[in-house]
Design an enzyme around this catalytic site. Sequence first.
Site, mmCIF file in Angstrom:
data_model
loop_
_atom_site.group_PDB
_atom_site.id
_atom_site.type_symbol
_atom_site.label_atom_id
_atom_site.label_comp_id
_atom_site.label_asym_id
_atom_site.label_seq_id
_atom_site.Cartn_x
_atom_site.Cartn_y
_atom_site.Cartn_z
ATOM 1 N N LYS A 1 1.213 -9.470 -2.314
ATOM 2 C CA LYS A 1 -0.207 -9.504 -1.975
ATOM 3 C C LYS A 1 -1.014 -9.015 -3.166
ATOM 4 O O LYS A 1 -0.898 -7.862 -3.580
ATOM 5 C CB LYS A 1 -0.519 -8.599 -0.781
ATOM 6 C CG LYS A 1 0.060 -9.056 0.545
ATOM 7 C CD LYS A 1 1.232 -8.231 0.931
ATOM 8 C CE LYS A 1 1.677 -8.593 2.345
ATOM 9 N NZ LYS A 1 3.051 -8.198 2.619
ATOM 10 N N HIS B 1 1.839 -0.435 9.109
ATOM 11 C CA HIS B 1 2.172 -1.571 8.261
ATOM 12 C C HIS B 1 2.208 -1.178 6.785
ATOM 13 O O HIS B 1 2.610 -1.959 5.935
ATOM 14 C CB HIS B 1 1.170 -2.709 8.484
ATOM 15 C CG HIS B 1 1.582 -4.023 7.903
ATOM 16 N ND1 HIS B 1 1.102 -4.491 6.701
ATOM 17 C CD2 HIS B 1 2.448 -4.960 8.348
ATOM 18 C CE1 HIS B 1 1.649 -5.678 6.446
ATOM 19 N NE2 HIS B 1 2.473 -5.973 7.416
ATOM 20 N N LYS C 1 3.274 0.620 3.230
ATOM 21 C CA LYS C 1 4.550 0.809 2.539
ATOM 22 C C LYS C 1 4.290 1.751 1.363
ATOM 23 O O LYS C 1 3.817 1.340 0.310
ATOM 24 C CB LYS C 1 5.117 -0.509 2.018
ATOM 25 C CG LYS C 1 5.196 -1.635 3.066
ATOM 26 C CD LYS C 1 4.071 -2.613 2.885
ATOM 27 C CE LYS C 1 4.205 -3.866 3.718
ATOM 28 N NZ LYS C 1 4.387 -3.730 5.112
ATOM 29 N N ASP D 1 8.231 14.152 -5.223
ATOM 30 C CA ASP D 1 7.895 15.447 -5.816
ATOM 31 C C ASP D 1 6.386 15.680 -5.941
ATOM 32 O O ASP D 1 5.939 16.419 -6.825
ATOM 33 C CB ASP D 1 8.552 15.597 -7.194
ATOM 34 C CG ASP D 1 10.065 15.608 -7.101
ATOM 35 O OD1 ASP D 1 10.584 16.033 -6.060
ATOM 36 O OD2 ASP D 1 10.724 15.163 -8.063
ATOM 37 N N ASP E 1 -12.030 -12.057 -11.912
ATOM 38 C CA ASP E 1 -12.436 -12.040 -13.318
ATOM 39 C C ASP E 1 -11.417 -11.353 -14.213
ATOM 40 O O ASP E 1 -11.766 -10.867 -15.306
ATOM 41 C CB ASP E 1 -13.815 -11.379 -13.476
ATOM 42 C CG ASP E 1 -14.938 -12.266 -12.955
ATOM 43 O OD1 ASP E 1 -14.683 -13.449 -12.693
ATOM 44 O OD2 ASP E 1 -16.071 -11.759 -12.791
ATOM 45 N N HIS F 1 6.430 -12.394 -0.449
ATOM 46 C CA HIS F 1 5.777 -11.370 0.363
ATOM 47 C C HIS F 1 4.703 -10.619 -0.421
ATOM 48 O O HIS F 1 4.087 -9.684 0.084
ATOM 49 C CB HIS F 1 6.863 -10.399 0.866
ATOM 50 C CG HIS F 1 6.451 -9.538 2.004
ATOM 51 N ND1 HIS F 1 6.551 -8.165 1.971
ATOM 52 C CD2 HIS F 1 5.930 -9.842 3.217
ATOM 53 C CE1 HIS F 1 6.131 -7.661 3.114
ATOM 54 N NE2 HIS F 1 5.739 -8.660 3.888
#
Length: 535
Positions: A177, A435, A437, A442, A182, A175
């Site tokens: 991404k 979508h 996450k 704090d 470079d 999952h």
Amino acid sequence: MALVRRWQVALLGMTGLGAAAFGLIRANRLPRRRASSDISPPARGETTLSRVAQERAARHPGLSGVHLVPDAVDAFAARLLLVKAAERTIDLQYYIWHGDRTGTLLLEAVHEAAQRGVRVRLLLDDNGIAGLDGVLAALNAHRNIEVRLFNPFRIRYPKAIGFLVDFGRLNRRMHNKSFTVDGAVTIVGGRNIGDEYFGAGDGALFADLDVVAIGPVAREVEADFERYWTSESAYPARQILPILGRRKRAKLRSRASVVESDASARRYVERLRSLPLVQDVVEGSLTFEWAEVRMISDDPAKVVRDIEYRNLLAGKLDGAIGRPQREMTIVSGYFVPGEQGTRQLADYARSGVKVTVLTNGYSATDVALVHAGYAPWRKRLLRAGVRLFETAAEVRGVPSKKQRRQGNRLGIGSRLRPTGSGSFAALRSGAATIHAKTITADRERLFVGSFNFDPRSLRLNTELGFVIYSAALAGQVADAFETIVPDAAYEVTLDAQDRLHWTSEQRSAAREPGLGLFDSLLIGFASRLPISWLL
């Protein structure tokens, strides 16, 4: 998140249609994985991107530069600009890559980079590349491009058969991404590659958050890519896909040209050219927040065997972000806390920590089954003092400019669309799905990545993300819970009779918004099934 099509997975799990039941594992056996030698390592040396990144990082020893990208169109522009600027390497790792407008435009840009001598490596989870076998095979035939498929399906069509014959293996996915150019600039976050993630489609638009990063953490992402690229679950495409050549590559070029000539795609491409982000990148003036950044990820071996909790991303996240002392915010489109997560959040709340969660309501989620995994835990969380907010697929109100800016930092501002009068309608139907996450602790520590607060991210899928030690960025995200969230979502509470209640700026409801009788029966039935570990 378009995971392993969760309704499908759950039904397969319920009915026990697995490999053991049919004894068909042998028919789906993968070929022995071989090391790749198709493309040569790129020539060493400084590139424009690496030089600029090094010069800027030198002024902040030991720190990484991070730039949050909440806007969907900006997120695509950043990727396209990096591909066009590449001089040496492009390493791309994704769970989903669609063959739509944005997916095709990026593939063509990647092909053009390879034509000018850039080494390209594409590491894609095999569950998220529907319809791209021919295109990827053609790209893989290029001397400067190599494609690897992570945890591949041996049966190419229909792929669903693979779940029937090898469910235990195929139920675990990559999952992660990441988008690294470079070895100097990287993009990590929640977005896959597809129109719904970049504001280019006609359907639902996903609100998400990415981080552009330079400095030490970019090198860590590159090293992590190498770890996955050489793992036992990453198979060279030539072992899995059909062998195609020049004709298919010509078709790919033609397909991209058609996309660019399409009216809606042309408007999208024109819009990219006018973005402030584009000018900032071109002029080298893109602003970065300099902070300590820790990259955390799962071991790729997670898809072939169980890993101890302390070695999972979730375990590393506990250590990296620490126990909150004052407040904690969570944005998770697929929030399935389960027993462990519910107990942890409830303990925080009872100890005096202000815990706030934003997730998709039933009418806003794109994966209905996830709601069945989330709904049973609401009352227990609320009784402990956790605040819950749920988005809904309807207009919520008219946020101020300040609220829109803070919503952008949260990763939901890209949902706001101007009306004819110049005001903004928040979280419209078809543009209401969270979508992103993110987690803050704090107002000092911020997590951004691919990890959903659910059992699948915890135990089944591999994940990747950044923990950013920046009070400025963490505070910006936390502030959104005081401004834009109350206007853009329902707050879920308990009344005197211990019944759930939904309240927004515009209305109050004793029944869950968007949940009809049939939906309620279906969700109630699914929530009682022993499938929570699949969600």
